[in-house]
Design an enzyme around this catalytic site. Structure first.
Site, short mmCIF file in Angstrom:
data_model
loop_
_atom_site.label_atom_id
_atom_site.label_comp_id
_atom_site.label_asym_id
_atom_site.label_seq_id
_atom_site.Cartn_x
_atom_site.Cartn_y
_atom_site.Cartn_z
N GLN A 163 10.97 28.21 -0.74
CA GLN A 163 12.16 27.71 -0.04
C GLN A 163 12.98 28.86 0.52
O GLN A 163 12.80 30.01 0.12
CB GLN A 163 13.00 26.87 -1.02
CG GLN A 163 13.30 27.57 -2.32
CD GLN A 163 13.42 26.65 -3.54
OE1 GLN A 163 13.48 25.44 -3.39
NE2 GLN A 163 13.48 27.22 -4.73
N HIS B 91 27.33 21.31 -14.12
CA HIS B 91 26.52 21.81 -15.25
C HIS B 91 26.95 21.18 -16.58
O HIS B 91 26.11 20.89 -17.43
CB HIS B 91 26.58 23.34 -15.30
CG HIS B 91 25.81 23.96 -14.17
ND1 HIS B 91 26.29 25.01 -13.41
CD2 HIS B 91 24.60 23.65 -13.65
CE1 HIS B 91 25.39 25.33 -12.49
NE2 HIS B 91 24.37 24.51 -12.61
N ASP C 97 19.38 28.42 -11.51
CA ASP C 97 20.62 29.23 -11.53
C ASP C 97 21.10 29.46 -12.95
O ASP C 97 22.02 30.25 -13.18
CB ASP C 97 21.71 28.54 -10.70
CG ASP C 97 21.93 27.11 -11.13
OD1 ASP C 97 22.44 26.89 -12.24
OD2 ASP C 97 21.59 26.18 -10.36
N ASP D 147 5.68 24.87 -11.77
CA ASP D 147 6.03 23.58 -11.18
C ASP D 147 6.32 22.57 -12.30
O ASP D 147 5.50 22.39 -13.20
CB ASP D 147 4.84 23.10 -10.32
CG ASP D 147 5.23 21.93 -9.43
OD1 ASP D 147 6.21 21.22 -9.76
OD2 ASP D 147 4.56 21.72 -8.41
N ASP E 254 17.26 19.18 -13.35
CA ASP E 254 18.31 19.78 -12.53
C ASP E 254 17.63 20.31 -11.27
O ASP E 254 17.43 21.51 -11.11
CB ASP E 254 18.97 20.91 -13.34
CG ASP E 254 20.09 21.59 -12.58
OD1 ASP E 254 20.37 21.20 -11.44
OD2 ASP E 254 20.66 22.55 -13.13
N THR F 221 16.44 20.26 -6.96
CA THR F 221 16.91 20.09 -5.58
C THR F 221 16.71 18.63 -5.18
O THR F 221 16.20 17.82 -5.96
CB THR F 221 16.09 21.01 -4.66
OG1 THR F 221 14.71 20.94 -5.06
CG2 THR F 221 16.53 22.45 -4.78
N ASP F 222 17.10 18.30 -3.95
CA ASP F 222 16.95 16.93 -3.45
C ASP F 222 15.46 16.56 -3.36
O ASP F 222 14.60 17.44 -3.37
CB ASP F 222 17.58 16.81 -2.05
CG ASP F 222 19.05 17.20 -2.07
OD1 ASP F 222 19.65 17.16 -3.16
OD2 ASP F 222 19.58 17.55 -1.00
N1 SAM Z 1 22.67 21.62 -8.69
C1 SAM Z 1 21.75 21.66 -7.65
C2 SAM Z 1 21.81 20.50 -6.71
O1 SAM Z 1 21.83 19.35 -7.14
O2 SAM Z 1 21.86 20.76 -5.51
C3 SAM Z 1 20.40 21.99 -8.13
C4 SAM Z 1 20.39 23.44 -8.42
S1 SAM Z 1 18.98 24.18 -9.03
C5 SAM Z 1 19.15 25.70 -8.18
C6 SAM Z 1 17.59 23.37 -8.28
C7 SAM Z 1 16.28 24.08 -8.63
O3 SAM Z 1 15.20 23.15 -8.60
C8 SAM Z 1 15.90 25.22 -7.68
O4 SAM Z 1 16.04 26.44 -8.34
C9 SAM Z 1 14.43 24.93 -7.34
O5 SAM Z 1 13.62 26.09 -7.32
C10 SAM Z 1 14.04 23.97 -8.47
N2 SAM Z 1 12.86 23.15 -8.17
C11 SAM Z 1 12.59 22.46 -7.03
N3 SAM Z 1 11.40 21.85 -7.17
C12 SAM Z 1 10.91 22.15 -8.39
C13 SAM Z 1 9.72 21.82 -9.07
N4 SAM Z 1 8.77 21.06 -8.52
N5 SAM Z 1 9.55 22.30 -10.33
C14 SAM Z 1 10.50 23.08 -10.91
N6 SAM Z 1 11.64 23.43 -10.29
C15 SAM Z 1 11.85 22.98 -9.04
#
Ligand code: SAM
Length: 287
Positions: free
Chosen positions: A37, A68, A92, A143, A162, A164-165
């Protein structure tokens, strides 16, 4: 997303809304394309540092505490004895920091697909990473869908997603396969919590499908917790809690009152209030 000399703006085109933050003197502090990303860090004038992934705001120094704390404490004070906690995403480390505040937690595994998010958090949000060397913390970079597929049956007391979208690498964390494995790897009385976006604009597209898939996976009781989060679209956010094998228990109110650590948003009254379901959501979810 748009950027000018003064302002960072996240345009949420589906909802026809936008949120802007005035930039500080240093403006963009960092930008890179990781294998997964695009990650950017900005300095804002009044919200501290800002992390943006694929043009969507992830967190700011100023308001991340609400998100959090709500992703962690309600579930940790609801499970009768949470010892083994799995955080999927959360790179994070803000959720991990809150989980580690609970002395009864013996293992807190954080599994984020992207190590770069954690390395940048260490540099630009060091306060969130201050407990990463706690011997109970395990930081894995993998993953999340693969992690739960490979995990043993009945292993975890609590899973916190926690992520991403549901676009990009986070999409798999909203699939039936993922929920089926979460159900399998949770122990008796296990709880599941996932960030579930805004009830104002994501009820049909995200919250309802999430409830349906969790039910199909065998979760017995599901409820969304509501909180303000001004830097996310609409400023109204939720996480959704589900219980593996029965009603979501009443939370441990005495333990909240006697908690040995400081919170800045979460308390007993907030816990009671956040579980209430607005009328339109009851209707949409047949509650
Ligand atoms: N609070 C945030 C929000 O709702 O926008 C989320 C923050 S946190 C940084 C989201 C994390 O999900 C990212 O660091 C991303 O790398 C991780 N992520 C996305 N897809 C993932 C997956 N398939 N497995 C593990 N982590 C994943």
């Amino acid at each position: 997303m748009s950027l000018n000399d003064q302002w960072f703006t996240e345009e949420y085109t589906h909802g026809g809304t936008a949120f802007s933050l005035k930039l500080g003197t240093h403006k963009k502090l960092h930008e890179e394309q990781s294998p997964f990303q695009k990650i950017a860090i900005y300095e804002t004038e009044t919200f501290g540092n800002l992390m943006v992934i694929d043009d969507c705001i992830m967190l700011t120094t100023r308001d991340n505490f609400i998100y959090h704390e709500m992703m962690s404490h309600p579930a940790l004070f609801t499970h009768p004895d949470p010892k083994k906690v799995l955080i999927i995403g959360g790179g994070d480390c803000g959720t991990l920091r809150e989980v580690l505040k609970h002395p009864e937690v013996e293992l807190a595994q954080q599994v984020d697909i992207d190590e770069r998010v954690t390395r940048l958090a260490e540099k630009y949000f060091p306060e969130l990473c201050e407990n990463n060397h706690d011997p109970r913390a395990e930081l894995r970079f993998d993953d999340g869908i693969k992690w739960v597929k490979d995990a043993s049956d009945n292993f975890y007391d609590l899973i916190i997603v926690d992520s991403t979208d549901p676009i990009g690498p986070g999409e798999v964390l909203f699939t039936q396969d993922f929920y089926d494995n979460c159900q399998r790897v949770l122990g008796p009385k296990g709880l599941f919590v996932q960030q579930s976006e805004s009830p104002l604009i994501h009820t049909e597209s995200i919250i309802k499908p999430m409830y349906n898939k969790l039910t199909h996976a065998g979760f017995k009781d599901i409820n969304s917790l509501h909180f303000p989060q001004c830097s996310y679209p609409t400023g109204w956010w939720t996480c959704t809690m589900a219980c593996k094998d029965g009603k979501i228990p009443q939370f441990r109110q005495q333990a909240v009152e006697n908690k040995v650590f400081i919170t800045h948003y979460y308390n007993k009254a907030i816990h009671n209030a956040c579980t209430a379901t607005p009328e339109f959501l009851k209707l949409a979810l047949n509650k």
